[in-house]
Design a protein around this motif. Structure first.
Motif, mmCIF file in Angstrom:
data_model
loop_
_atom_site.group_PDB
_atom_site.id
_atom_site.type_symbol
_atom_site.label_atom_id
_atom_site.label_comp_id
_atom_site.label_asym_id
_atom_site.label_seq_id
_atom_site.Cartn_x
_atom_site.Cartn_y
_atom_site.Cartn_z
ATOM 1 N N GLU A 284 2.130 -5.443 -24.513
ATOM 2 C CA GLU A 284 3.446 -5.545 -23.884
ATOM 3 C C GLU A 284 3.374 -5.185 -22.402
ATOM 4 N N PHE A 285 2.557 -4.192 -22.070
ATOM 5 C CA PHE A 285 2.429 -3.791 -20.675
ATOM 6 C C PHE A 285 1.844 -4.938 -19.853
ATOM 7 N N GLY A 286 0.822 -5.599 -20.387
ATOM 8 C CA GLY A 286 0.224 -6.711 -19.682
ATOM 9 C C GLY A 286 1.194 -7.854 -19.471
ATOM 10 N N VAL A 287 2.006 -8.146 -20.478
ATOM 11 C CA VAL A 287 3.008 -9.190 -20.336
ATOM 12 C C VAL A 287 4.022 -8.803 -19.259
ATOM 13 N N ALA A 288 4.430 -7.539 -19.249
ATOM 14 C CA ALA A 288 5.367 -7.085 -18.221
ATOM 15 C C ALA A 288 4.760 -7.224 -16.829
ATOM 16 N N MET A 289 3.481 -6.899 -16.686
ATOM 17 C CA MET A 289 2.821 -7.037 -15.385
ATOM 18 C C MET A 289 2.872 -8.483 -14.897
ATOM 19 N N MET A 290 2.856 -9.407 -15.814
ATOM 20 C CA MET A 290 2.862 -10.822 -15.465
ATOM 21 C C MET A 290 4.268 -11.397 -15.294
ATOM 22 N N THR A 291 5.264 -10.767 -15.899
ATOM 23 C CA THR A 291 6.570 -11.428 -15.970
ATOM 24 C C THR A 291 7.764 -10.636 -15.445
ATOM 25 N N SER A 292 7.709 -9.279 -15.412
ATOM 26 C CA SER A 292 8.953 -8.554 -15.122
ATOM 27 C C SER A 292 8.821 -7.377 -14.160
ATOM 28 N N VAL A 293 7.618 -7.007 -13.722
ATOM 29 C CA VAL A 293 7.498 -5.866 -12.811
ATOM 30 C C VAL A 293 8.082 -6.217 -11.447
ATOM 31 N N ARG A 294 8.412 -5.174 -10.690
ATOM 32 C CA ARG A 294 9.074 -5.332 -9.391
ATOM 33 C C ARG A 294 8.148 -4.920 -8.252
ATOM 34 N N GLY A 295 8.339 -5.559 -7.100
ATOM 35 C CA GLY A 295 7.579 -5.209 -5.908
ATOM 36 C C GLY A 295 8.275 -4.144 -5.082
ATOM 37 N N SER A 296 7.684 -3.832 -3.922
ATOM 38 C CA SER A 296 8.148 -2.714 -3.096
ATOM 39 C C SER A 296 8.421 -3.154 -1.659
ATOM 40 N N SER A 297 9.380 -2.493 -1.045
ATOM 41 C CA SER A 297 9.711 -2.720 0.366
ATOM 42 C C SER A 297 8.991 -1.698 1.239
ATOM 43 N N ASN A 298 8.472 -2.130 2.384
ATOM 44 C CA ASN A 298 7.795 -1.220 3.313
ATOM 45 C C ASN A 298 8.683 -0.813 4.490
ATOM 46 N N ALA A 299 9.981 -1.125 4.436
ATOM 47 C CA ALA A 299 10.861 -0.899 5.587
ATOM 48 C C ALA A 299 10.880 0.561 6.024
ATOM 49 N N LYS A 300 10.900 1.483 5.074
ATOM 50 C CA LYS A 300 10.954 2.900 5.437
ATOM 51 C C LYS A 300 9.689 3.343 6.145
ATOM 52 N N ALA A 301 8.526 2.944 5.645
ATOM 53 C CA ALA A 301 7.270 3.337 6.276
ATOM 54 C C ALA A 301 7.177 2.784 7.690
ATOM 55 N N LYS A 302 7.600 1.551 7.885
ATOM 56 C CA LYS A 302 7.560 0.952 9.217
ATOM 57 C C LYS A 302 8.520 1.674 10.161
ATOM 58 N N ARG A 303 9.669 2.044 9.637
ATOM 59 C CA ARG A 303 10.698 2.685 10.451
ATOM 60 C C ARG A 303 10.364 4.138 10.762
ATOM 61 N N GLU A 304 9.932 4.894 9.761
ATOM 62 C CA GLU A 304 9.807 6.349 9.924
ATOM 63 C C GLU A 304 8.390 6.834 10.211
ATOM 64 N N LEU A 305 7.385 6.075 9.793
ATOM 65 C CA LEU A 305 6.009 6.454 10.113
ATOM 66 C C LEU A 305 5.497 5.731 11.349
ATOM 67 N N GLY A 306 6.240 4.730 11.801
ATOM 68 C CA GLY A 306 5.778 3.933 12.927
ATOM 69 C C GLY A 306 4.547 3.121 12.584
ATOM 70 N N TRP A 307 4.444 2.739 11.319
ATOM 71 C CA TRP A 307 3.267 2.018 10.829
ATOM 72 C C TRP A 307 3.597 0.562 10.599
ATOM 73 N N THR A 308 2.674 -0.314 10.982
ATOM 74 C CA THR A 308 2.810 -1.737 10.710
ATOM 75 C C THR A 308 1.486 -2.245 10.164
ATOM 76 N N PRO A 309 1.477 -2.933 9.033
ATOM 77 C CA PRO A 309 0.209 -3.427 8.499
ATOM 78 C C PRO A 309 -0.405 -4.476 9.416
ATOM 79 N N SER A 310 -1.711 -4.391 9.618
ATOM 80 C CA SER A 310 -2.382 -5.391 10.448
ATOM 81 C C SER A 310 -2.454 -6.732 9.737
ATOM 82 N N TYR A 311 -2.478 -6.702 8.403
ATOM 83 C CA TYR A 311 -2.349 -7.913 7.599
ATOM 84 C C TYR A 311 -0.923 -7.931 7.075
#
Length: 323
Positions: A284-311
């Motif tokens: 079930e975990f594997g199926v969830a990884m393929m079908t229902s898991v959620r991604g993440s926003s980096n807005a806070k890190a860019k705003r508060e750490l002053g970090w921007t990914p080079s890629y």
């Protein structure tokens, strides 16, 4: 500053140490073997042999470094097969490092009067609640139950995050306030990591053994390993206590990133497999990884750490920086 990196010779440590040394900091790194001390010396740091599951060994190592900042990068990820039905078994040692290891390091940091504690966590997909929007920020709740295959792993992540962020509370029993920062890294890619030509995911894709399950709608967040190093250095030097997602700018569903990655590593377009067929194979975990898991926003890190990914996105990174 004097900085102690627990796990100085790990995948994140070897990217972070040179950046901190170049910035003029006095860097100490832990390693489990004498050979690691030699590797750290070549990076301009001082190596200290430490057993992260032995409280006295941790106490002695941190006392030797007398750091202002302690960075927790202890994991045990080598040799993993990516078996989603055995997730907790494969992460068993890492889970101990996220629980026992975290407690040992926090106690040692307090003893030497360190002011800041930066710790590795995870934010690449499966830990967030799987309802609502497909991209989550740090205020979004973690899932209550990720599935039987990953319950111990989520409990270990919760332990680490609570212990580190609670350390900022001046009412802690020790009476010593630490600035606790938790970095929820996305899924690593780049040389030496699973999503690379020679890594576990790359090998499975080349062999045609990693299908897109169901609609492939599960959203993953990625980050290049070099960008992990730069984000960690940024958290050492600045930012308010709290939790930060360290991911690139483009969370993506499996049905987008997997075929693209397969092409970059020389594999065929992944086959499609219905969830009901895949479930006995990946759980079930594997199926969830393929079908229902959620991604993440980096807005806070860019705003508060002053970090921007080079890629900025995995599209760029998979094409030019995968290794």
């Amino acid at each position: 500053m004097r900085i102690f990196i627990a796990g100085g010779t790990g995948a994140v440590g070897i990217r972070t140490v040179p950046l901190l040394v170049a910035a003029g900091h006095e860097v100490y790194g832990s390693t489990r073997r004498d050979a690691g001390c030699e590797a750290l010396a070549r990076m301009g740091a001082t190596g200290i042999v430490m057993d992260p599951l032995d409280a006295q060994s941790v106490r002695d190592a941190v006392a030797k470094a007398e750091p202002e900042v302690v960075v927790h990068q202890l994991t045990a990820l080598s040799g993993m097969t990516g078996n989603m039905k055995k997730w907790d078994q494969e992460f068993a040692m890492t889970n101990r490092l996220r629980t026992e290891g975290t407690d040992h390091l926090l106690a040692a940091a307090r003893e030497v009067g360190a002011r800041r504690f930066v710790a590795q966590s995870y934010g690449g997909g499966w830990t967030y609640e799987r309802t609502g929007g497909w991209v989550k920020d740090e205020s979004s709740p973690l899932i209550d139950d990720p599935g039987k295959e990953a319950r111990r792993s989520l409990a270990a992540i919760r332990h680490l995050e609570h212990a580190v962020t609670a350390a900022t509370d001046p009412s802690t029993s020790s009476g010593h306030r630490l600035e606790g920062l938790v970095l929820r890294y996305g899924n690593f890619y780049g040389p030496g990591n699973a999503a690379s030509r020679e890594g576990t995911i790359g090998e499975l894709l080349r062999a045609g053994k990693l299908p897109v399950v169901g609609g492939g709608t599960g959203v993953w967040s990625f980050v290049h390993i070099d960008d992990v190093g730069s984000a960690t250095a940024a958290a050492v030097e600045g930012g308010e206590p709290g939790v930060y997602n360290i991911v690139d700018d483009e969370p993506a569903p499996v049905n987008q990133w997997m075929p693209f990655l397969a092409e970059q590593v020389g594999g065929r377009n992944p086959m499609r497999l219905p969830a009901w067929i895949a479930r006995p194979l990946i759980g079930e975990f594997g199926v969830a990884m393929m079908t229902s898991v959620r991604g993440s926003s980096n807005a806070k890190a860019k705003r508060e750490l002053g970090w921007t990914p080079s890629y900025a996105t995995w599209r760029e990174g998979f094409r030019t920086g995968i290794g």
